[in-house]
Write an enzyme that holds these catalytic residues in place. Structure first.
Site, short mmCIF file in Angstrom:
data_model
loop_
_atom_site.label_atom_id
_atom_site.label_comp_id
_atom_site.label_asym_id
_atom_site.label_seq_id
_atom_site.Cartn_x
_atom_site.Cartn_y
_atom_site.Cartn_z
N LYS A 156 61.67 124.14 -82.05
CA LYS A 156 60.37 123.50 -81.79
C LYS A 156 60.54 121.98 -81.71
O LYS A 156 60.00 121.33 -80.82
CB LYS A 156 59.37 123.88 -82.88
CG LYS A 156 58.91 125.33 -82.75
CD LYS A 156 58.14 125.85 -83.95
CE LYS A 156 57.85 127.34 -83.79
NZ LYS A 156 57.25 127.97 -84.96
N GLN B 66 55.71 126.27 -90.92
CA GLN B 66 56.45 127.47 -90.53
C GLN B 66 56.24 128.58 -91.56
O GLN B 66 56.41 128.38 -92.75
CB GLN B 66 57.95 127.13 -90.41
CG GLN B 66 58.79 128.27 -89.87
CD GLN B 66 58.44 128.64 -88.42
OE1 GLN B 66 58.25 127.79 -87.58
NE2 GLN B 66 58.32 129.93 -88.15
N ASP C 216 48.90 125.51 -84.04
CA ASP C 216 49.32 126.92 -84.10
C ASP C 216 48.12 127.84 -83.86
O ASP C 216 48.28 129.02 -83.57
CB ASP C 216 49.91 127.24 -85.49
CG ASP C 216 51.40 127.52 -85.42
OD1 ASP C 216 51.92 127.75 -84.31
OD2 ASP C 216 52.04 127.52 -86.50
#
Ligand code: NAP
Length: 281
Positions: A53, A97, A120
């Site tokens: 990412k 994460q 997200d």
């Protein structure tokens, strides 16, 4: 009939070129889109994901920071870090994460992220926005699937879409996005009876289960579009999806491969969301 493959790498490249272009325009206005990625603990898969990412941000000209914390980090300390990043004007997107260590309440952490920086799309405000058709951030994986359908010019209106899987990060948001485009949507899960009878009716199938060969050729209507979200390993340790690719490819109209399908699109949509978070400033 052999299905046409929807190439997630090629589509990603195209979309990332647009991200770079728009990022350059924003930078000319003095704004560099910034993503903060937080990793807690040493989960090997998570380490790979966060590295990818951050690298994708760098490649597209976005600013990114990677915060690595030991698994012993307390929930309170993590919440403090998120609050600091919520206030940080150089950061437009915050990603924690998952999974988090067991002593940390993941939902509480997600809810601590400002909805304006929830790239997200996991915050309850983002989920509510998607459900009600209001502007907000869409979870990256199903958003990437929608872009794949768009890339082949697929008209969802009136079509029957079957989503296998009902997680908060893939299955449920996927179903809502398909519904928003006027598909008739069926959601299947582990208690669904006779999955085959349902998938055989589908014009579009999204497999998001995490089990190899959950969808085989005898379960697919000729010409259907099959999107494979699953990420599994075969006996040789190679990455594979939920779909029996070799078999289904002979029946479907379009199919996404694994690897090189939905996977790269997920990171691409994270870049898009981060850029859009900065553009909204
Ligand atoms: P998850 O939270 O484990 O959800 C799996 C879903 O599959 C659940 O809703 C479960 O039903 C359903 N299911 C399990 N067995 C089933 C069966 N026999 N028939 C029908 N449905 C069944 O997984 P997830 O996070 O949504 O991820 C799904 C897969 O996508 C995983 O392989 C994951 O690694 C992959 N993934 C890929 C990406 C990417 O970027 N490519 C991103 C995210 C996830 P219940 O709800 O009844 O338990």
């Amino acid at each position: 009939m052999t299905a046409q493959r929807i190439d997630g790498n090629a589509l990603s490249q195209k979309l990332r070129a647009d991200v770079t272009f728009r990022t350059t325009a924003l930078k000319a206005r003095g704004i560099t889109p910034g993503l903060a990625v937080i990793l807690v603990g040493e989960n090997p898969a998570s380490q790979v994901y966060v590295r990818n990412k951050v690298k994708a941000c760098e490649d597209s000209g976005l600013h990114s920071i990677l915060e690595k914390h030991p698994a012993s980090l307390t929930e309170a300390a993590l919440l403090n870090r998120i609050e600091a990043l919520n206030q940080d004007t150089s950061i437009h997107g915050i990603l924690v994460q998952l999974p988090l260590p067991e002593h940390i309440d993941a939902q509480k952490v997600i809810e601590a992220i400002s909805p304006a920086k929830d790239v997200d799309g996991f915050h309850i405000a983002s989920a509510g926005a998607l459900m009600t058709g209001m502007p907000g951030f869409w979870p990256c994986t199903p958003y990437g699937c929608m872009k794949m359908l768009e890339s082949i010019g697929y008209e969802l209106k009136g079509k029957h879409a079957v989503v296998i899987g009902r997680s908060n990060i893939v299955g449920k948001p996927m179903a809502l996005m398909l519904l928003q485009q006027n598909a008739t949507v069926t959601i299947c899960h582990s208690a669904t009876q006779d999955l085959k009878a349902i998938t055989l009716q589908a014009d579009v199938i999204v497999a998001a289960v995490g089990k190899r060969n959950i969808l085989t050729a005898d379960m697919v209507k000729p010409g259907a579009v099959v999107l494979d979200v699953g990420m599994n390993r075969n006996e040789e340790g190679k990455l594979c999806g939920d779909v029996d690719f070799a078999g289904v490819e002979q029946i479907a109209g379009y199919i996404t491969p694994v690897p090189g399908g939905v996977g790269p699109m997920t990171i691409t949509m994270l870049l898009v969301n981060t850029l859009e978070a900065a553009e909204r400033i």
